[in-house]
Design a protein around this motif. Structure first.
Motif, PDB file in Angstrom:
ATOM      1  N   VAL A 159       0.852  -1.193   0.000  1.00 34.25           N
ATOM      2  CA  VAL A 159       0.000   0.000   0.000  1.00 34.25           C
ATOM      3  C   VAL A 159       0.886   1.241   0.000  1.00 34.25           C
ATOM      4  CG1 VAL A 159      -1.884  -1.171   1.211  1.00 34.25           C
ATOM      5  CG2 VAL A 159      -0.172   0.084   2.527  1.00 34.25           C
ATOM      6  N   GLN A 160       0.332   2.349  -0.486  1.00 24.03           N
ATOM      7  CA  GLN A 160       1.112   3.583  -0.536  1.00 24.03           C
ATOM      8  C   GLN A 160       1.173   4.253   0.830  1.00 24.03           C
ATOM      9  OE1 GLN A 160       0.439   6.398  -3.624  1.00 24.03           O
ATOM     10  NE2 GLN A 160       0.039   4.869  -5.191  1.00 24.03           N
ATOM     11  N   VAL A 165      -3.446   2.919  14.662  1.00 23.26           N
ATOM     12  CA  VAL A 165      -3.455   3.518  16.002  1.00 23.26           C
ATOM     13  C   VAL A 165      -4.013   2.499  16.991  1.00 23.26           C
ATOM     14  CG1 VAL A 165      -4.336   5.376  17.454  1.00 23.26           C
ATOM     15  CG2 VAL A 165      -3.781   5.836  15.060  1.00 23.26           C
ATOM     16  N   SER A 166      -3.242   2.219  18.054  1.00 18.75           N
ATOM     17  CA  SER A 166      -3.699   1.362  19.146  1.00 18.75           C
ATOM     18  C   SER A 166      -2.982   1.793  20.414  1.00 18.75           C
ATOM     19  CB  SER A 166      -3.410  -0.110  18.846  1.00 18.75           C
ATOM     20  OG  SER A 166      -2.035  -0.390  19.001  1.00 18.75           O
ATOM     21  N   ALA A 167      -3.321   1.148  21.524  1.00 19.13           N
ATOM     22  CA  ALA A 167      -2.632   1.457  22.779  1.00 19.13           C
ATOM     23  C   ALA A 167      -1.175   1.012  22.740  1.00 19.13           C
ATOM     24  CB  ALA A 167      -3.350   0.784  23.950  1.00 19.13           C
ATOM     25  N   PHE A 168      -0.865   0.022  21.896  1.00 18.49           N
ATOM     26  CA  PHE A 168       0.492  -0.508  21.822  1.00 18.49           C
ATOM     27  C   PHE A 168       1.382   0.278  20.860  1.00 18.49           C
ATOM     28  CE2 PHE A 168      -2.280  -4.272  22.569  1.00 18.49           C
ATOM     29  CZ  PHE A 168      -1.895  -4.525  23.885  1.00 18.49           C
ATOM     30  N   GLU A 169       0.807   0.747  19.760  1.00 15.23           N
ATOM     31  CA  GLU A 169       1.638   1.372  18.724  1.00 15.23           C
ATOM     32  C   GLU A 169       0.819   2.333  17.885  1.00 15.23           C
ATOM     33  OE1 GLU A 169       4.212   0.027  14.772  1.00 15.23           O
ATOM     34  OE2 GLU A 169       3.860  -1.417  16.392  1.00 15.23           O
ATOM     35  N   GLN A 170       1.480   3.399  17.445  1.00 12.88           N
ATOM     36  CA  GLN A 170       0.917   4.346  16.494  1.00 12.88           C
ATOM     37  C   GLN A 170       1.929   4.451  15.348  1.00 12.88           C
ATOM     38  OE1 GLN A 170       1.554   5.792  19.923  1.00 12.88           O
ATOM     39  NE2 GLN A 170      -0.105   4.358  20.367  1.00 12.88           N
ATOM     40  N   SER A 171       1.510   4.103  14.145  1.00 11.55           N
ATOM     41  CA  SER A 171       2.448   4.051  13.027  1.00 11.55           C
ATOM     42  C   SER A 171       1.874   4.748  11.800  1.00 11.55           C
ATOM     43  CB  SER A 171       2.800   2.592  12.685  1.00 11.55           C
ATOM     44  OG  SER A 171       1.634   1.881  12.302  1.00 11.55           O
ATOM     45  N   LEU A 172       2.784   5.224  10.962  1.00  9.66           N
ATOM     46  CA  LEU A 172       2.418   5.931   9.739  1.00  9.66           C
ATOM     47  C   LEU A 172       3.396   5.554   8.640  1.00  9.66           C
ATOM     48  CD1 LEU A 172       0.933   8.171   8.085  1.00  9.66           C
ATOM     49  CD2 LEU A 172       2.570   9.800   9.078  1.00  9.66           C
ATOM     50  N   LYS A 173       2.868   5.074   7.513  1.00  9.12           N
ATOM     51  CA  LYS A 173       3.687   4.810   6.334  1.00  9.12           C
ATOM     52  C   LYS A 173       3.441   5.899   5.315  1.00  9.12           C
ATOM     53  CE  LYS A 173       4.697   1.578   2.629  1.00  9.12           C
ATOM     54  NZ  LYS A 173       4.282   0.389   1.875  1.00  9.12           N
ATOM     55  N   ARG A 471      -7.165   1.101  11.655  1.00  4.40           N
ATOM     56  CA  ARG A 471      -6.261   1.048  10.516  1.00  4.40           C
ATOM     57  C   ARG A 471      -6.873   1.725   9.305  1.00  4.40           C
ATOM     58  NH1 ARG A 471      -5.691  -3.600   8.266  1.00  4.40           N
ATOM     59  NH2 ARG A 471      -3.512  -3.441   7.646  1.00  4.40           N
ATOM     60  N   LEU A 472      -6.043   2.405   8.534  1.00  2.51           N
ATOM     61  CA  LEU A 472      -6.465   3.028   7.289  1.00  2.51           C
ATOM     62  C   LEU A 472      -5.358   2.825   6.266  1.00  2.51           C
ATOM     63  CD1 LEU A 472      -8.363   4.748   5.548  1.00  2.51           C
ATOM     64  CD2 LEU A 472      -7.241   6.781   6.485  1.00  2.51           C
ATOM     65  N   ASN A 473      -5.665   2.117   5.184  1.00  2.24           N
ATOM     66  CA  ASN A 473      -4.703   1.877   4.115  1.00  2.24           C
ATOM     67  C   ASN A 473      -5.166   2.550   2.836  1.00  2.24           C
ATOM     68  OD1 ASN A 473      -3.082   0.255   5.777  1.00  2.24           O
ATOM     69  ND2 ASN A 473      -4.240  -1.581   5.258  1.00  2.24           N
ATOM     70  N   ILE A 474      -4.239   3.178   2.136  1.00  2.00           N
ATOM     71  CA  ILE A 474      -4.523   3.809   0.845  1.00  2.00           C
ATOM     72  C   ILE A 474      -3.587   3.206  -0.170  1.00  2.00           C
ATOM     73  CG2 ILE A 474      -4.625   5.961  -0.443  1.00  2.00           C
ATOM     74  CD1 ILE A 474      -5.038   7.418   2.210  1.00  2.00           C
ATOM     75  N   ARG A 475      -4.139   2.528  -1.175  1.00  3.37           N
ATOM     76  CA  ARG A 475      -3.303   1.860  -2.181  1.00  3.37           C
ATOM     77  C   ARG A 475      -2.985   2.791  -3.335  1.00  3.37           C
ATOM     78  NH1 ARG A 475      -6.502  -2.241  -0.176  1.00  3.37           N
ATOM     79  NH2 ARG A 475      -5.329  -4.030   0.521  1.00  3.37           N
TER      80      ARG A 475
END
Length: 475
Positions: A159-160, A165-173, A471-475
């Motif tokens: 995915v592009q 987002v969760s209590a354990f981890e917040q990530s951004l690609k 989760r949010l994915n944008i292809r």
């Protein structure tokens, strides 16, 4: 003159006939190839249609004879292996639409069935199929999820853009460059998940070398991935006694000045499924700042044993060290492991395993609490010191402390889920996630428990935490 003109005309006609005969000589092969292409049905598609094998002897004989009468070679036919493929139908009472009839290594497509075996096709296509047949199971077409071949469902490579987002981890690609920004709470690699480790980290993860192997570049787009970041101390902020009071209270701390975090994953160019992973988290600064007053409500402590309490008290000439309790601090940690990625069926990559095996290092140091002002206890001012006799530094001191082993399983079917089991630092760590709504809302849980015969003072018997994942994915 007339004679010359006649000669030229004859020569021209002969030339034209010679060229035409050449074209006609070549035409049969070309014609055969075209007919072959038109008569061929992709076997990858056929297996999804209704199919059955005819076992009625009389019908078998008639079908084989029809193939022979229409120019098929007898040695390529097999009367005991006659298969019919039909088109899907909406109403059970409708006759079947015959798409393909196979007899051994020969076959008739729909147009040939109509032309050569119309009467037989009428019997074969009856809705009740009044003859002996054996149903062949049809496969379910692969879903979009099942086609995707990735190594980590929560950190997709195909995915592009991705936000999690969760209590354990917040990530951004960001884009297809493979660049990730991640904030992770807890030190899962040594078995201390969520705030049980008392620390978190912000990491920038960046690929350094592209995988050009066409067979493996889809799931493993980069051969080298490096990460660099910083760790910071958690103070809990009263959450342990509030909305998260259902989980064990934190008893471990991180260093006050933060940590340098670095790591690298290197895949073998000759076989990218295999690789080496290196991770290190090193404290910045040697110990606590003794010139500052400590905010004791932000530090986790535990009670000392009677023997340790006596040792600390005997070696404290100032008698200002609190010998009844100490502060455990998680300092340097690191892992070096060989890993292997394995798909049970690369063409249908819904079952994925990853195996890691290597060594682990984890160091926990006890710090003491010193009373600075000689006032009433409730108004006393405290400092933290790391150099008091009787304090213990815990490092790997037996083989089991060094072992690092992890296995991950991911199922990528209609409802993707994953399970992880890890042995590290003599701690059992487990993680699982499952979908709640579509691909945007998941539920993730983490669990850890010590496996050593005598758990260390800061290790809770069972530490379990659960969190929703957006989760949010944008292809």
């Amino acid at each position: 003159m007339m004679k010359k003109t006649t000669y030229i005309l004859i020569l021209t006609v002969a030339t034209l006939f010679w060229g035409l005969s050449t074209e006609l000589a070549a035409a049969p092969d070309e014609k055969d190839s075209i007919l072959t292409a038109l008569k061929t049905i992709d076997p990858g598609i056929v297996k999804y249609f209704p199919r059955w094998r005819i076992c009625e002897p009389n019908l078998q004989i008639q079908i084989q004879q029809t193939f022979i009468l229409n120019g098929r070679k007898r040695e390529r036919l097999d009367m005991q292996n006659i298969t019919v493929t039909a088109g899907p139908k909406g109403d059970p009472t409708d006759p079947y639409i015959i798409l393909l009839v196979e007899c051994g290594d020969e076959s008739f497509v729909a147009s040939e069935v109509d032309a050569y075996m119309k009467k037989l096709a009428y019997t074969i296509s009856e809705p009740t199929r009044p003859y002996c047949f054996r149903e062949l199971p049809k496969e379910t077409p692969l879903s979009e999820k099942q086609y995707r071949i990735i190594t980590d469902y929560m950190m997709p490579t195909d995915v592009q853009h991705s936000i999690s987002v969760s209590a354990f981890e917040q990530s951004l690609k960001i884009g297809r460059t493979g660049f990730w920004i991640r904030n992770m709470i807890g030190t899962d690699a040594v078995g201390y998940n969520f705030w049980s480790s008392g620390e978190a980290r912000v990491i920038l993860q960046r690929p350094l070398y592209e995988n050009t192997d066409p067979e493996t570049s889809s799931p493993i787009p980069f051969l080298i991935n490096a990460k660099l970041g910083a760790g910071y101390r958690l103070t809990s902020g009263g959450l342990e006694r509030g909305i998260l009071s259902f989980i064990p209270q934190r008893q471990l701390n991180s260093v006050p000045n933060g940590k340098a975090v670095a790591g690298i994953d290197v895949h073998a160019p000759f076989h990218p499924q295999v690789g080496l992973s290196v991770n290190a988290e090193l404290p910045l600064g040697g110990g606590p700042d003794t010139s500052r007053v400590a905010e004791m409500n932000t530090w986790a402590t535990y009670r000392t044993s009677p023997e340790q309490r006596n040792t600390i008290a005997l070696n404290d000439p100032t008698r200002r060290i609190d010998a009844s309790r100490v502060i455990p601090v998680l300092r340097a940690t690191g892992q070096v492991a060989v890993f292997y990625n394995w798909w049970l069926d690369p063409k249908k990559p819904e079952n994925f395993f990853r195996f890691d095996l290597g060594i682990n290092y984890a160091e926990v140091q006890e710090w003491a609490i010193r009373r600075v002002a000689d006032r009433r206890v409730e108004d006393s001012v405290y400092q933290i010191v790391s150099s008091a006799n009787g304090l213990v530094t815990y490092k790997p001191n037996e083989l089991a402390d060094w072992i690092y082993a992890k296995i991950e399983y991911r199922n990528q079917s209609t409802f993707p889920f994953g399970v992880t089991a890890q042995y590290s630092n003599q701690m059992l760590f487990m993680r699982a996630y499952m979908p709640l709504v579509g691909e945007w809302l998941y539920l993730e849980g983490k669990y850890s428990t010590p496996l050593r015969s005598t758990p260390r003072p800061w290790e809770p018997a069972n530490f379990f935490m659960i969190s929703p994942v957006l989760r949010l994915n944008i292809r």
